[in-house]
Every structure is written in structure tokens, then in C-alpha cells.
Write an enzyme that holds these catalytic residues in place. Sequence first.
Site, mmCIF file in Angstrom:
data_model
loop_
_atom_site.group_PDB
_atom_site.id
_atom_site.type_symbol
_atom_site.label_atom_id
_atom_site.label_comp_id
_atom_site.label_asym_id
_atom_site.label_seq_id
_atom_site.Cartn_x
_atom_site.Cartn_y
_atom_site.Cartn_z
ATOM 1 N N GLY A 128 0.848 -1.201 0.000
ATOM 2 C CA GLY A 128 0.000 0.000 0.000
ATOM 3 C C GLY A 128 0.878 1.243 0.000
ATOM 4 O O GLY A 128 2.036 1.208 -0.400
ATOM 5 N N ASN A 163 1.271 -0.924 11.990
ATOM 6 C CA ASN A 163 0.933 -0.170 13.194
ATOM 7 C C ASN A 163 0.239 -1.045 14.220
ATOM 8 O O ASN A 163 -0.807 -0.691 14.760
ATOM 9 C CB ASN A 163 0.053 1.021 12.816
ATOM 10 C CG ASN A 163 0.880 2.198 12.337
ATOM 11 O OD1 ASN A 163 1.975 2.435 12.834
ATOM 12 N ND2 ASN A 163 0.366 2.930 11.355
ATOM 13 N N LYS A 186 6.629 3.372 19.006
ATOM 14 C CA LYS A 186 5.889 4.029 17.920
ATOM 15 C C LYS A 186 4.547 4.557 18.427
ATOM 16 O O LYS A 186 4.110 5.651 18.041
ATOM 17 C CB LYS A 186 5.663 3.041 16.770
ATOM 18 C CG LYS A 186 4.826 3.576 15.607
ATOM 19 C CD LYS A 186 5.454 4.802 14.957
ATOM 20 C CE LYS A 186 4.864 5.173 13.607
ATOM 21 N NZ LYS A 186 3.463 4.982 13.378
ATOM 22 N N GLU A 188 2.761 12.980 18.776
ATOM 23 C CA GLU A 188 2.373 13.599 17.496
ATOM 24 C C GLU A 188 0.963 14.189 17.570
ATOM 25 O O GLU A 188 0.725 15.307 17.100
ATOM 26 C CB GLU A 188 2.468 12.513 16.416
ATOM 27 C CG GLU A 188 1.946 12.850 15.058
ATOM 28 C CD GLU A 188 1.806 11.567 14.210
ATOM 29 O OE1 GLU A 188 2.761 10.757 14.146
ATOM 30 O OE2 GLU A 188 0.709 11.362 13.631
#
Lengths: 296, 296, 296, 296
Positions: B10, B87, B167, B174
Amino acid sequence: MVQLGLIGLGKMGFNMRERLRAAGHEVVGYDRNPDVSDTTSLEDLVSKLDGPRIVWIMVPAGEPTRATVTELGNLLSAGDMVIDGGNSKYTDDKLNADLLAAKSIGYLDCGVSGGVWGKENGYGLMVGGAAADVEKAMPIFDALRPDGPREEGFSHAGDVGAGHYAKMIHNGIEYGMMQAFAEGFELLEAAKVVKDVPAVIKGWQRGTVVRSWLLDLLVRALDEDPELDDLEGYVEDSGEGRWTLEEAINNAVPAPVISAALFARFASRQEHSAAMRAVAALRNQFGGHAVKKAGG
Amino acid sequence: MVQLGLIGLGKMGFNMRERLRAAGHEVVGYDRNPDVSDTTSLEDLVSKLDGPRIVWIMVPAGEPTRATVTELGNLLSAGDMVIDGGNSKYTDDKLNADLLAAKSIGYLDCGVSGGVWGKENGYGLMVGGAAADVEKAMPIFDALRPDGPREEGFSHAGDVGAGHYAKMIHNGIEYGMMQAFAEGFELLEAAKVVKDVPAVIKGWQRGTVVRSWLLDLLVRALDEDPELDDLEGYVEDSGEGRWTLEEAINNAVPAPVISAALFARFASRQEHSAAMRAVAALRNQFGGHAVKKAGG
Amino acid sequence: MVQLGLIGLGKMGFNMRERLRAAGHEVVGYDRNPDVSDTTSLEDLVSKLDGPRIVWIMVPAGEPTRATVTELGNLLSAGDMVIDGGNSKYTDDKLNADLLAAKSIGYLDCGVSGGVWGKENGYGLMVGGAAADVEKAMPIFDALRPDGPREEGFSHAGDVGAGHYAKMIHNGIEYGMMQAFAEGFELLEAAKVVKDVPAVIKGWQRGTVVRSWLLDLLVRALDEDPELDDLEGYVEDSGEGRWTLEEAINNAVPAPVISAALFARFASRQEHSAAMRAVAALRNQFGGHAVKKAGG
Amino acid sequence: MVQLGLIGLGKMGFNMRERLRAAGHEVVGYDRNPDVSDTTSLEDLVSKLDGPRIVWIMVPAGEPTRATVTELGNLLSAGDMVIDGGNSKYTDDKLNADLLAAKSIGYLDCGVSGGVWGKENGYGLMVGGAAADVEKAMPIFDALRPDGPREEGFSHAGDVGAGHYAKMIHNGIEYGMMQAFAEGFELLEAAKVVKDVPAVIKGWQRGTVVRSWLLDLLVRALDEDPELDDLEGYVEDSGEGRWTLEEAINNAVPAPVISAALFARFASRQEHSAAMRAVAALRNQFGGHAVKKAGG
């Protein structure tokens, strides 16, 4: 029985006149709307009162209250007294008191809680000013406050300004409580584990830790509209919440709940806030995440 | 030069294949979409790799990743290694590692940051697993990570799961940073004291405390659309923000900023939330405050 | 009059036994503490009850409740019923109900609010399970709940788990309300505009929008200790607040007030949090701002 | 090359003089501290400059800046110009500009970012005032700002006040970003899933979404003190964060992240806040929950 001038016969003032008269006091009310006014002008109102006069102001905070105080300063006499019962910012009170003191007119500020139910239930009162002035007005306060022990529905909070300060903090707390109930309601609605949300909330009215007047009002609202879908989630704020947050800033007091409640109201009035457009734009920039195009 | 199987081509996987090939590595990519796939099946992919094999998974977290790991467990041989670069939630990694360990297949989890810019700039990598396995895959990591010192774009965070954990926290941060910029942008827009908002934000790119890649992206977005009004303030969230908040709960760590950023996204997707309808209803009940009728 | 087995005679269970007995019910209580226990073992408790039996569990949530349910599953007979009145997570209820259903034993979950005052005031009850089971236990519920209309202190919230779900949300709301009062109290204390803070808070008990049981308790606390300085600002949390926030995450519901209240508790238990050490370090790095050295 | 008077040679002003001189400009600096001052008084400073003069003020915001502007108004001549580069509130600028305009002296406000690193890296500048005045001072701005395109380290934000407004919002964003990193750091520290927290944070410097100057500074701080335990989690705030929140209130802009960051600083400076003592007291009242006695 005492005599009172009452300026401002809106939702609050009108009901207060009723409650005072029901207690046997004489009230001369003035409002710009002649349909509800007992008198034609402030001058006329003042002339109808015997001295020493007490005049209660119940008009919008800010300029309207300030103008009324100024006009009363010109009409009243030494020994008279003005009570500001509106939702004024506490810093206005010192200005009002000083203006009137120059003419030997007394001044009290009075935070008034209870909304449209006050006529029937009585109003929670928080008063700032000199003890002697508070004493003079006590028959008025006693008529307006709820039945029961005086100290449970009335307080002399401190010097001039302290009444409105107490009311401001009261309203900040109210914002937080309302938002707490609101979040709980939304969670119950969203999760759908509870089948009968209104029944659960009604069942919290006795015995639980969250029992409160606001809960009773939520039950009442749900009785009328079980999913509260007759109205939009658009919520105004009226000053005290903002001032409470300003006080938190000024005093370096963390106020995460009160600020969250205020911001939820701000957000409720926005569509496609600039902030969230910026977040959407950022996600699109770094991740190629799809965005909803405006008008799309 | 090494050989790598790469599953999932992807937006992220496709670009990673490009970057790896540009670095001289041999990549056999598989995707359900035959237009981008180098091979017809996982079985075929495995057959095209010499042992000991390294296979990198880049498919959606949760069930798709789990299914891919399971299938690889059946296709790979002792001594091979799987790297999950998706993820995934860090708690999935232990399950994956155990499943593969039963067949003597190694496992690493790798958090990958950088979005669509990674092909050009390199990807920030956070890896969990055994040091020996990390060592084996280092040529891959070195090709994927940005130029510059390895330790500034790559970390071996700890045991299996630690890469995805790092992460997840990265993404929580973030969220908070994006919301901080978003609030600042909205304030500049709302107050209208600053006349040229995009110029101010562009001027923050050098010398200031807030200079950052996200700021550069905001500048880029404003270059394209100076008021960001081509898009709606509707913002998805993708898992890591929620998981970060769960970790805050589990570890009793206050996370007011990360939660506020997540909630702002939730709210951005609502119209007339149940919560704010409840607040409106309460205000109406006690104060007779006007409400906006739905559909009105 | 009915017969009930009651397991767990701590602060809550002990008082509930008193209230049930005062209502004329027969209660056989079991606790590990022989000083308060009516019986020596769960086996003995079960043998003392006539079938069909109702056994109420009032032990700590999680493992202790789970172990008790399991043991009761082995001791009770088809047609008996277990009620978990503890502060269990709602997801535990399905497991308990399934375990017991396999032996044709009924199961209800009941959220119980009211704390140490319940003995006197009655307990707010929220029940999940089958309507027929609720009906069977209604005499117990009627004895435990406050006087007044049943629907104001009791609700059948939905299927198994819905009672604890309702209680969880109740507690989330409670967290928010308490924090709202707490912030208001701190603001009054900090600003010193109000001279007599306890008098103002006492004066909110009648007529105001914030009148509530929590306010009454705050008044009570201030009567005992007017500045609340006999105790530390160290606040535990007991599960339901965290679970409510997890539900907010799972259902994408913004919960800024409830999360803020929870985080305030987390922070109250920290000294020199890692987060604020990081902020101090950053300020020192860019601005040369003075920092307080640890142990300095 | 131009000539500049510079008043205030503290951490910021001292370094700015260095950077300006390194660029070849002539700077006459004044500070109350004779060890760093080039001149003995403001009068002397003004006498040393050829007209039309430019005088840059770099003294604490509020009264000190105001007094300096007033004094300069008496010393300077028509056609001269004053630049306030301190951290003044934007509302002060209009007052300063009006005072000086009455004497035909120009005025610019300039928000200066970059801290102690500005001497080396250059300062991010945001300027408010008339375009012609900005043009006159451009050689100064060009010397102070970072190398690279002017528009990436300098902006003319708008009329007088807009420079400080932009700087205020910049600092609000900075508060939010710092708190986001801080929460992430605490989560990494608390959960202990990541074994080498400093390595993970260092590894975020390239390729990731969170890469930023603040991250670089956090890496630097962790290099010096890997667990940041040489300092206390006690964090001051310096005005701009509070003013940003006031602007949010005034403009009805939700600012949950910036407010949370500010409140976290407030809370970091408290021990046993009144709020949390109130929550502890309430829990004790209704639940008999144990409290920590002060001094216990």
C-alpha cells in the site's frame, strides 16, 4: 415589611417581584417594557419610595448595570442603598460602590442563583458589602432566599464584590457538573449496554453519590424528551464561566474541569473549526490520509 | 546486499520497496493487488527467497497482520525471520513472536514513522526483539532509515513489543503536537490581530522554539490553501492515540494533552453530540435559556 | 420476608446486613473475619439457606469476586441465584453469568451507590440481568434502596452487565462533580476575595444550581476542618473512573471532564513527575531558565 | 551597516549585541549593570547615536519596558524609532506606539524566539508596525534572524502589536508541544516496556513525524542526565501561556491542549493543592475512604 425599588423585570426580576410581594413586601418595579412596569421611569420609581430607600438592580451585566447605577447615583439620596443582583463581574462592584459612596449611598452586590425555579423554591444568595448594609437589607434577602436555615441559602461572602465572586465560582462549578452529567449521558447513549438510559438516570435520584438538583432537572428533561433529540447540541456561555477561568489563570490555580466544560461549549458552536481543519491538513500532508473536502 | 520478502504494498509498503531497491537490496513484494505485486501468493513469495529468509509484513494492524503471521508460520522454516512493520498494538507482538518461536522462526516488531515522505527522507524506525535478530536485519533497517547517524533515525527499543510501544508513544506525542499547532492556528485566525497568518507561520521555520517537521508541513498546507478552507475539520484517529491513552490509564500517568488531542478528534466527527444536547437541555430546564431546536 | 446469603461484611456488606435485617429479612452473612461472620464457610452458609437460594456477593472486584462466584457455582443448586453487588467491571459479569448458567443458577449484577450513608439513607441500586431474576430479588432491592418511589433509587438497567455499567458511569460522573467542587474550592481559597469560604459553600445548599449531596458532604467536611488542612491532597482512584475513560476511548466519546478528574488524582499522588522534569529540562535547554535541582 | 542603541543586556540582549556586531553593525548597549554596559545612561546612549536613531528595548515586560519607552520618548527626536523586542503583552504596544507617535517617534514591536541559542542560530522574529518602519529596521532584522530565506525566520505580522501577538501564540504552541513530549517521556519511563528510553528518543530525530528542535533539546538533556532526575518537576510560566489562554477565552476558541499544558505547570508548583484536599475530604465523607493526614 419593607419597601423596595426593583429595576429590571425580565425572567429573573419579574419572578423576584412576585416572591417578594408574596412575602408581604412592597415592591415598586421598573422595566423598559411598560407592560410589566409599575412606574414610568427611574425618577418616578425613586419618588415613590420613602427614604432611606433600597433599590435592587436586575438588569444585564456590564454597560446596562453601570448606566443604571450611574443614574441612580443622580436620583438617590445620602443614606439610600443600591443592590446589584445581576450577573455582574466582581470587578465592576468596586467601581459601582465607589461611585455611590461619593454620594453617601450604600452598595451591596448579590449573586442570585436558582433560575426560573427561584420564585417557588427561593433563590440562593451570596452577598458582598458592609455588614451594616447587609443587615438593613436582610428582610429582602430573607424573603428571596429559600425556606429553611438562613445560612443554607444565604451567605455574606465578604466585602463589596465578594457576592458576585462567589456567584461566579458557583457558576464555574455548575459548568463542570453539567459537563460531567453530559459526558455520562453520552457514554450511556453511545455504548448501548444500558437499555433504558432515562430509567437509570431517574434511578440515581435517591441514595447515590450524584444525586443533585441538576440530576433532577436532567430527569425532567428526559421525561419530556427521552433521547434529548428535540434540540441541538449548541450551548451558549454567559460570562461567569469565562471569568472563572480568568481567575484560575490569575491565581495560578489548575482548572482542568471548568476549562474543559467551557471549551466544550465553545466547540459546540463551531462547525469545521480552524483547529481541526489544521489537523486534517497535517494528516493529509504527512500521511496522505484522506480528508473530507469542504462542500463535498 | 540482502534479500527481503515484503507483504503489503500500500502507500507505505510500496514506497519502502522503492527505497530498498534504490539501496541495492532485492525485494520480492506481495500484495493482493496484482498490479503492484511481484508474486502471486505468500507461498510463491517464500519460494522465491533463499534461506535464511527475512519477511517484512506491512499490512493493516489486527486481524490482517495476525492472519499473515499465522500463514507465514506455516510457510517459513526454522531460522527464518518475520518483521512486523505495521501499526500493530504492542500486545500483539508477544502473541506473534510466540507463535513463530514455536517453529524456531525469529520475530521483530518495527514501528515505522515518516508517512509518504519516507521514500525520499527515510523512515524513523523503532525496533523490538532480540539483539541477534536486530543485527541480522540491520542492512534492511539501514536502507530504510534516513541518512545520517544511525542512532538518530533508528533505535533498538527493547524486547519484542518495544518497537511498537515506542511508535505508539511517538504517535501520542504527534497527536499533542498537531493539536498544539492547530489551536495556535485557530487563535491566529480568530483574533485577526495578525494580518498575514500564513506569513507568520512560515516565519517560524527558522530560529524559533516551535520549528519542526510538522510546522514545515503546516507551511506547505498553507501554501496550497492559505485558510485551509478546502477541507472539513473532520479528523480520523488510527489506534495509536487511543492505545497511548489506555497506557496512561494503566500506568496512572496524567496525559491531559494527549487525551485532549484525541478527544478533539472524536468531537470533530460529531454533530450535536449527546453531551452538548444534555447541557443545552439542563440550561433550558433551570434558566429557561433558549435552545436551538433540532431541524429548526 | 425473604432469606439471603451475604458474602463479604466489610464497610459496605456489614451495613447492608444491618439495613436488610432492620427491614425484617433473614440474612446469613459470611466473612473471612470470624468476628463479623454468621457462619464458618461458604459451604456452611449455603447449607443454612432454604432453596431456591439468593446469595449476594460483596467482596472486592476482580479475582476475589471471580473466585467466590466459582466456589458458589460448585455449592449452589439449579434455580438458585447469585447477585454481585461489588464494584466489578461490567465485562466480568458475562463470564460470571455464563459460568453459573451452565449449572442453571441465575445471576444478576447490581451497582450499589451510597457509601457509608447507605445503611441509614438506603443505597442507590442499578441492576442488570433477566427481568424474572430481578423480580425474584425485588424484596431485597426494596429493602436496600432508599425510601420513596422505587424508580428514583433503583433501576433495571438492562441485561447482565448493565447494572455495573450504569454504576461505572455513575462513578465517572461523580469524579467530574467532585473535581468541579474541588476546583471551585481552590479558587475561593486562592483568590481571597471571599472572606468566609465555608459560609459561602454552606450557603449554596438551598436554592442554588449546584445543590447536591456532594455539596452537603463538602459542607460537613468544612464544618469539621474549615480549611481542609488536616489531610493531604493525595487521592486514590478505585477502578470505575479508569473504566469509564476506557469506555470513552472505545466509543469515541469525548470525555474531557471525566479524564481531567482522573488525571488530577493521578497527579495528586506524584512528586516531581517525569513529565514535569522533562518540561523543566526543556526550558533549561532553550532558555537557560533556572531549574530547581533535586534535593537542592 | 547600521547603528543601533540596545537597552537591556541580559541573557537575550547580550547575545543579540554579539550577533549584531558579528554582522558588522555598530551597537551601543546600555544596561544597569556597568560591567556589560557600553554607556552610562539612556541619555548618554542617545547622544552617541546619529539620527535618525533606532533604539531596541530588551528589558522585562510590563513596568520596566513601559518606563523605558517613556524615558526614550523624552530623549529621542522626531523621526527616530523604538523597537520593543521584549516579551511584552500585545496590548501594551498600542500604548507605547501612541506615546511615541505624539512625538513623531516610530515604534515597532518584535517577538523574538530562540533563547540562548539565538546568538549562534539566529532569532526567529515576528514584527508588528508600519511597513515603512519595518523597512528601515530591516538590516537589523536581517542580522538577527537565522541564515536562509528571510521569510522562514522573519515575518511582518501586521500592525503594531501583531508581532507580540504572534510571539504569544508561538509560545502557547510551545507550551503544548513541550507537554506532549513530557507526557510521552513519562509514559515511556513508567511503562518500562521500552528498555532504553533515551535511545528511543534520540532515534526520533530523523525521519519521524515528531522531529523538531524541542526533540533535539530533549535528546541533549537526556545525554546530560538520562533519567532527568537531577532536577525537580517544578516549572515556572512566564506570561505568554496565560495570555494565550486569555485570548482563547476572549475569542471563544477551544484550547484544551494549551490550557492543559499551562495547568500542568501550575500544578507542578503545588503541594497538596486545596482542590485535591477537597476531593480527599469528599471521598472520606461518603465512603469512609482512608485519607493521608497532613504531617502524618
